[in-house]
Structure formats: structure tokens, C-alpha cells
Write a protein that holds these residues in place. Structure first.
Motif, PDB file in Angstrom:
ATOM      1  N   ARG A 238       9.422  22.180  24.320  1.00  0.00           N
ATOM      2  CA  ARG A 238       8.257  22.853  23.553  1.00  0.00           C
ATOM      3  C   ARG A 238       7.974  21.889  21.219  1.00  0.00           C
ATOM      4  N   ILE A 239       7.769  20.694  21.993  1.00  0.00           N
ATOM      5  CA  ILE A 239       7.688  19.441  21.202  1.00  0.00           C
ATOM      6  C   ILE A 239       5.912  19.187  21.516  1.00  0.00           C
ATOM      7  N   THR A 240       4.677  20.377  20.883  1.00  0.00           N
ATOM      8  CA  THR A 240       4.089  19.915  21.673  1.00  0.00           C
ATOM      9  C   THR A 240       2.782  18.650  20.968  1.00  0.00           C
ATOM     10  N   ASP A 241       1.680  18.185  21.728  1.00  0.00           N
ATOM     11  CA  ASP A 241       0.789  17.429  20.268  1.00  0.00           C
ATOM     12  C   ASP A 241       0.369  17.875  19.275  1.00  0.00           C
ATOM     13  N   GLU A 242       0.523  19.228  19.623  1.00  0.00           N
ATOM     14  CA  GLU A 242      -0.331  20.001  18.442  1.00  0.00           C
ATOM     15  C   GLU A 242       1.056  20.390  17.181  1.00  0.00           C
ATOM     16  N   LEU A 243       2.644  20.447  17.407  1.00  0.00           N
ATOM     17  CA  LEU A 243       3.329  20.252  16.615  1.00  0.00           C
ATOM     18  C   LEU A 243       3.392  19.509  15.857  1.00  0.00           C
ATOM     19  N   ILE A 244       2.823  18.044  16.799  1.00  0.00           N
ATOM     20  CA  ILE A 244       3.390  16.432  16.388  1.00  0.00           C
ATOM     21  C   ILE A 244       2.191  16.332  14.713  1.00  0.00           C
ATOM     22  N   ALA A 245       1.178  16.239  15.611  1.00  0.00           N
ATOM     23  CA  ALA A 245      -0.423  16.434  14.462  1.00  0.00           C
ATOM     24  C   ALA A 245       0.131  17.360  12.783  1.00  0.00           C
ATOM     25  N   ALA A 246       0.653  18.325  13.486  1.00  0.00           N
ATOM     26  CA  ALA A 246       0.368  19.032  12.250  1.00  0.00           C
ATOM     27  C   ALA A 246       1.615  18.563  10.967  1.00  0.00           C
ATOM     28  N   MET A 247       2.555  18.134  11.957  1.00  0.00           N
ATOM     29  CA  MET A 247       4.345  17.131  11.070  1.00  0.00           C
ATOM     30  C   MET A 247       3.056  16.608  10.280  1.00  0.00           C
ATOM     31  N   ALA A 248       2.508  15.676  11.342  1.00  0.00           N
ATOM     32  CA  ALA A 248       1.957  14.591  10.395  1.00  0.00           C
ATOM     33  C   ALA A 248       1.107  14.385   9.463  1.00  0.00           C
ATOM     34  N   SER A 249       0.332  15.641   9.395  1.00  0.00           N
ATOM     35  CA  SER A 249      -0.557  15.468   9.137  1.00  0.00           C
ATOM     36  C   SER A 249      -0.668  16.188   7.759  1.00  0.00           C
ATOM     37  N   GLU A 250       0.272  17.340   7.206  1.00  0.00           N
ATOM     38  CA  GLU A 250       1.129  17.658   6.061  1.00  0.00           C
ATOM     39  C   GLU A 250       1.814  16.889   4.993  1.00  0.00           C
ATOM     40  N   PRO A 251       1.584  16.851   4.233  1.00  0.00           N
ATOM     41  CA  PRO A 251       2.566  15.790   3.084  1.00  0.00           C
ATOM     42  C   PRO A 251       3.246  16.524   2.894  1.00  0.00           C
ATOM     43  N   LYS A 252       3.360  18.051   2.973  1.00  0.00           N
ATOM     44  CA  LYS A 252       4.900  18.234   2.322  1.00  0.00           C
ATOM     45  C   LYS A 252       5.924  18.037   3.257  1.00  0.00           C
ATOM     46  N   VAL A 253       5.820  18.168   4.289  1.00  0.00           N
ATOM     47  CA  VAL A 253       6.707  17.844   5.330  1.00  0.00           C
ATOM     48  C   VAL A 253       7.404  16.955   5.151  1.00  0.00           C
ATOM     49  N   CYS A 254       8.767  17.533   5.408  1.00  0.00           N
ATOM     50  CA  CYS A 254       9.549  15.708   5.612  1.00  0.00           C
ATOM     51  C   CYS A 254       9.154  16.041   7.008  1.00  0.00           C
ATOM     52  N   ASN A 255       9.685  14.396   7.280  1.00  0.00           N
ATOM     53  CA  ASN A 255       9.218  13.839   8.465  1.00  0.00           C
ATOM     54  C   ASN A 255      10.174  13.678   9.231  1.00  0.00           C
ATOM     55  N   TYR A 256      11.206  14.999   9.197  1.00  0.00           N
ATOM     56  CA  TYR A 256      12.342  15.130   9.729  1.00  0.00           C
ATOM     57  C   TYR A 256      11.598  16.057  11.030  1.00  0.00           C
ATOM     58  N   ILE A 257      12.574  16.647  12.391  1.00  0.00           N
ATOM     59  CA  ILE A 257      13.082  17.919  13.195  1.00  0.00           C
ATOM     60  C   ILE A 257      14.746  17.556  14.194  1.00  0.00           C
ATOM     61  N   ASP A 258      15.071  18.948  14.088  1.00  0.00           N
ATOM     62  CA  ASP A 258      16.023  18.675  14.643  1.00  0.00           C
ATOM     63  C   ASP A 258      15.932  19.542  16.296  1.00  0.00           C
ATOM     64  N   ILE A 259      15.768  18.599  17.543  1.00  0.00           N
ATOM     65  CA  ILE A 259      15.849  18.826  18.848  1.00  0.00           C
ATOM     66  C   ILE A 259      16.729  18.906  19.681  1.00  0.00           C
ATOM     67  N   PRO A 260      17.612  19.795  19.074  1.00  0.00           N
ATOM     68  CA  PRO A 260      19.404  19.776  20.402  1.00  0.00           C
ATOM     69  C   PRO A 260      18.628  19.574  21.891  1.00  0.00           C
ATOM     70  N   VAL A 261      19.245  18.853  22.257  1.00  0.00           N
ATOM     71  CA  VAL A 261      18.888  18.162  23.406  1.00  0.00           C
ATOM     72  C   VAL A 261      20.088  18.022  25.029  1.00  0.00           C
ATOM     73  N   GLN A 262      20.968  18.563  23.767  1.00  0.00           N
ATOM     74  CA  GLN A 262      22.282  18.289  24.623  1.00  0.00           C
ATOM     75  C   GLN A 262      23.267  17.889  25.410  1.00  0.00           C
ATOM     76  N   HIS A 263      22.182  17.717  26.461  1.00  0.00           N
ATOM     77  CA  HIS A 263      22.834  16.577  27.259  1.00  0.00           C
ATOM     78  C   HIS A 263      21.936  15.307  28.332  1.00  0.00           C
ATOM     79  N   GLY A 264      22.225  14.480  28.872  1.00  0.00           N
ATOM     80  CA  GLY A 264      20.839  13.133  29.489  1.00  0.00           C
ATOM     81  C   GLY A 264      20.846  13.411  30.819  1.00  0.00           C
ATOM     82  N   SER A 265      22.410  14.313  31.104  1.00  0.00           N
ATOM     83  CA  SER A 265      22.323  14.483  32.761  1.00  0.00           C
ATOM     84  C   SER A 265      21.267  15.435  33.341  1.00  0.00           C
TER      85      SER A 265
END
Length: 443
Positions: A238-265
Motif C-alpha cells: 500500500r505504498i502508493t505514489d500519492e503517499l510517497i509524494a505526500a511524504m516528500a512534499s512536507e518538510p515536517k515529515v521525517c524521511n523515514y518509513i517502517d514497512i514490515p516486509v516479513q520475508h523474501g520468498s
């Protein structure tokens, strides 16, 4: 007044519940005390997520049960996830617990304590959906940083996870309700807001029919007094382009995100009832790094899932190697009853699960050190948390409270907790950073 102490275990979302519980105690009747060992009433807000967390909760309950037997404690209250999930077992096996309260009855905490102090045992449970998503809080953390829970429950139905059984389906809070809380926190001096939920990226879908996290980010950032906004626990798909753009455009947002991926297989992820594979996860990582320059990506992984083969584990190791995550934690799979994964017959030996988790953390160590070394020479804004010896310590934008690393630094001028100080990074200390405060701005 009756002195009440709180011990809250587990995640930050549980901490928010604990703070709301304390706010439900009338001030003229109860006094919240920071040292539970000196209190007449102790509330243990338990975690029931994985086996290690359950054991910590039980050990804590038994510790205070011993105080009660010695007469140092009048009332022991058990609530939270463990109480919700194992109500009958707790009531039967720990008779020293005067109150066992399910999360759906958190609103009855004051009445339950009064009843118990009169000599009655209180066992109160109700629908988990009755847990209120709003309410006042008695902040238990530092006076400059707070978590804001934007939703309750989870609807992802990962096969290894008991959260839906304990907390119910995903329920978003109305946007205006969240903003009202953020404004209140800012008025109390909070400067850092950490947005949390079981799946923060799903926010709004149940209420508004669409993902509204980007809109929420913009409006939280508009609250005067808030300096940092941090986003935790986002589902990779659910990491959409809109979410990425919102984070990038707001100076108060820490450039940090937690995305638990759980596995690679891909096979293991499908058996976990999750989407994607190593390549799709790496694509999300790429999009985040391209869309948010300097973004710090935190993730968590599970090693030793039922049926995990050597080939599956190699895929997990490949994801660690290629993803080069800034922050990473790996857990050994915990077999949880009443979950599809927990009922499988192809469970791996616990020793093997823990060994594989250790291997992932050993693999991550040089990656983390290289990332830390790459920060040397930068000047970064640091949120001061305290002082130890002759050094101050705090966090930069790459570090969430409680779970990530620290920046240790010297300063010629006095710094106070909650200050934001420019710090030039001079050395990497394995995971942490070291530096010195400087005049002027950051890079």
C-alpha cells in the motif's frame, strides 16, 4: 488519594491504550505515580503478540503478585492483549489478579478498581470492538514526543498473526478526531508525532472508501507547534505514489518509513497470506528511495516460518543483501495457537528458527555499520533526549523512539530534552552515531 502505577508492555499502540486508561481515573480520587512499586494499585497492560512477549507479561504479573502477597500492594489489575486473549486462563491460574479486564471494558477501569478495593474480584469482558478509539490521555512518555494511534485492529489476516483475534478488524478513526488530538498534544508541548496503527497505510479505507493517509499527513503537518511527523507500520503493497509524494512534499515529515516486509520468498509470503516477493519488495524500496531522497527505511522480518526451506531462507538473505535496509529487526517465528500457521504440522525446531534469525541479524550488522559510516561528515538535526556523562544523546530523522539507534554528541552550550540541535557527525559507533553540536543549520 489512591496511588496507581502503570506498567505497559509491548508496542507503542498498547502504550496509547495505557495512557487512555490512566486518563479514565478521576483525579480527585486517584493519583498516578511513576513508580509502580510504591503504589496501592498497579495496572499491568499486557502484550500477547508472540511467545516472548506473553512470557514477559506473565513474569511481570507474577512480580506484582508477589508484592501483593507481602502486603505491599492492595490491588493488581491485568488488562491489555493477554487479558483479552487468555481471559479464562489468567483468571484461573493467577488468582492474585484482583481485576482481569478485557480491552472492550477498558472504560470501566475506575469502577473495577473501586470494586476490587472493597474485596471483590472483577472479571469483565466484552466485544473488542467496544474499545474506544478516542479519549484523553495521561502522557507517560517524554514531554516532547507522542504516539498517535490512527486506527485499531487489523484486517490483513496474515496466517501467523493473532492480532485480529485479539483486536478485531481494522477500524479507522475519523480524520478530524485525530487532528483534534494532535492539536491537543501540540498545546501540551509535544513536538514529535508518531502516527501508528497495525497497518497505518490502510488508514481511511473503511471510513472513506479510499486510502487517506496522504491527506492525514498534510493536515497533521499543518498543526502549529508540531516539528516532526513520523510514519510507522506501513504495509509494503500500500505504498502508493500519492503517499510517497505526500511524504516528500512536507518538510515536517521525517524521511523515514517502517514497512514490515516479513520475508523474501514468494512462496513463504503466499503462505503467510501476504502479497509479493523479493522483487516486488525491492521495487517498493526503489520507489521510496527515488521519491524521497535520503529516506531511512526500517523493516522487520520473520525467520523460521513453518515449511521454510533452505532455498526460502536464501531468498530472505538475498533480500537483506539487496535491500540494504537502514534499520532491520528479525524475529524467530512464534507459533501462535488459533492461527493457520500455528496449526501447521511442518513447524521448524525452535533452535533452527532462532539460529536463522540470528544469521539475518549478523548479516545486517555490516550493512548497518556502512550506512552509519556514510553519515560521517553530515550535519543533522537531532532531537535531544538526555545526557549521560559528558555527552548528550538524542535521535535524528532516521531513528524512531524506543526502537532505533541514538546520536551521542558534545555541546559547548547547554541542551535540554526536546531541543532540536544541529550536530556534525564525526564517527560511527557500530549502530549509533557520534558528533558535536554546531552553530547554524543542517545539511
Amino acid at each position: 488519594m489512591i496511588k496507581v502505577g502503570m506498567v505497559s508492555l509491548g508496542c507503542s499502540k498498547n502504550q496509547v491504550d495505557a495512557e487512555r486508561l490512566l486518563a479514565l481515573l478521576p483525579k480527585g480520587e486517584f493519583a498516578v505515580c511513576p513508580d509502580p512499586g510504591q503504589c496501592q494499585v498497579v495496572i499491568v497492560n499486557t502484550c500477547g503478540f508472540i511467545e516472548d512477549a506473553k512470557q514477559e507479561s506473565i513474569d511481570t504479573i507474577l512480580e506484582f503478585a508477589a508484592l501483593k502477597e507481602r502486603g505491599d500492594l492492595r490491588c493488581l489489575v491485568v488488562t491489555g492483549c493477554l487479558a483479552q486473549r487468555y481471559r479464562e486462563e489468567l483468571a484461573r491460574e493467577i488468582p492474585e489478579a484482583d481485576v482481569v479486564l478485557g480491552i472492550g471494558r477498558n472504560g470501566e477501569i475506575a469502577a473495577a478498581i473501586r470494586n476490587a478495593l472493597e474485596g471483590n474480584r472483577v472479571l469483565a469482558f466484552g466485544p473488542k470492538e467496544d474499545l474506544s478509539l478516542e479519549g484523553d490521555r495521561v502522557l507517560a512518555g517524554p514531554p516532547y514526543s507522542a504516539y498517535v494511534k490512527v486506527a485499531e485492529g487489523c484486517s490483513n489476516r496474515c496466517s501467523y498473526c493473532a492480532i485480529p483475534l485479539i483486536r478485531g478488524d481494522f477500524r479507522s478513526r475519523p480524520l478530524e478526531n485525530i487532528l483534534e488530538e494532535v492539536r491537543s498534544l501540540a498545546a501540551q508541548g509535544i513536538k514529535e508525532v508518531n502516527l501508528v496503527a497495525q497497518d497505518t497505510s490502510r488508514y481511511g479505507l473503511d471510513l472513506y472508501g479510499a486510502y487517506r493517509l496522504p491527506a492525514l499527513i498534510h493536515q497533521v503537518c499543518a498543526v502549529e507547534g508540531i516539528r516532526w511527523v513520523r510514519i510507522l507500520y506501513c504495509y509494503p503493497d500500500r505504498i502508493t505514489d500519492e503517499l510517497i509524494a505526500a511524504m516528500a512534499s512536507e518538510p515536517k515529515v521525517c524521511n523515514y518509513i517502517d514497512i514490515p516486509v516479513q520475508h523474501g520468498s514468494g512462496k513463504v509470503l503466499r503462505e503467510m497470506n501476504r502479497q509479493g516477493d523479493r522483487r516486488s519488495i525491492l521495487d517498493v524500496v526503489r520507489r521510496l528511495r527515488e521519491g524521497i531522497p535520503g529516506v531511512a527505511i526500517r523493516t522487520t522480518m520473520i525467520a523460521g516460518f513453518p515449511g521454510e526451506t533452505e532455498e526460502d531462507f536464501a531468498e530472505l538473505q538475498a533480500l537483506v543483501a539487496e535491500g540494504k535496509f537502514d534499520r532491520l529487526g528479525c524475529f524467530a517465528y512464534s507459533q501462535e495457537e488459533d492461527t493457520p500457521a500455528g496449526e501447521r504440522e511442518d513447524q521448524l525446531p525452535e533452535e533452527l528458527r532462532r539460529h536463522r534469525a540470528d544469521l539475518i541479524m549478523e548479516q545486517q550488522a555490516p550493512i548497518a555499520f556502512a550506512i552509519a559510516q556514510s553519515q560521517v561528515g553530515r550535519t543533522m538535526e537531532v532531537l535531544v533526549e538526555g545526557k549521560k556523562g559528558g555527552q548528550y544523546y538524542g535521535r535524528c530523522y532516521m531513528d524512531a523512539p524506543d526502537i532505533d539507534t541514538k546520536v551521542f554528541f558534545t555541546s559547548r552550550t547547554q541542551c535540554r530534552p526536546g531541543d532540536f540541535v544541529p550536530v556534525r557527525i564525526t564517527a560511527a559507533l557500530e549502530y549509533d552515531l557520534a558528533g558535536e553540536a554546531v552553530e547554524g543549520g543542517t545539511d
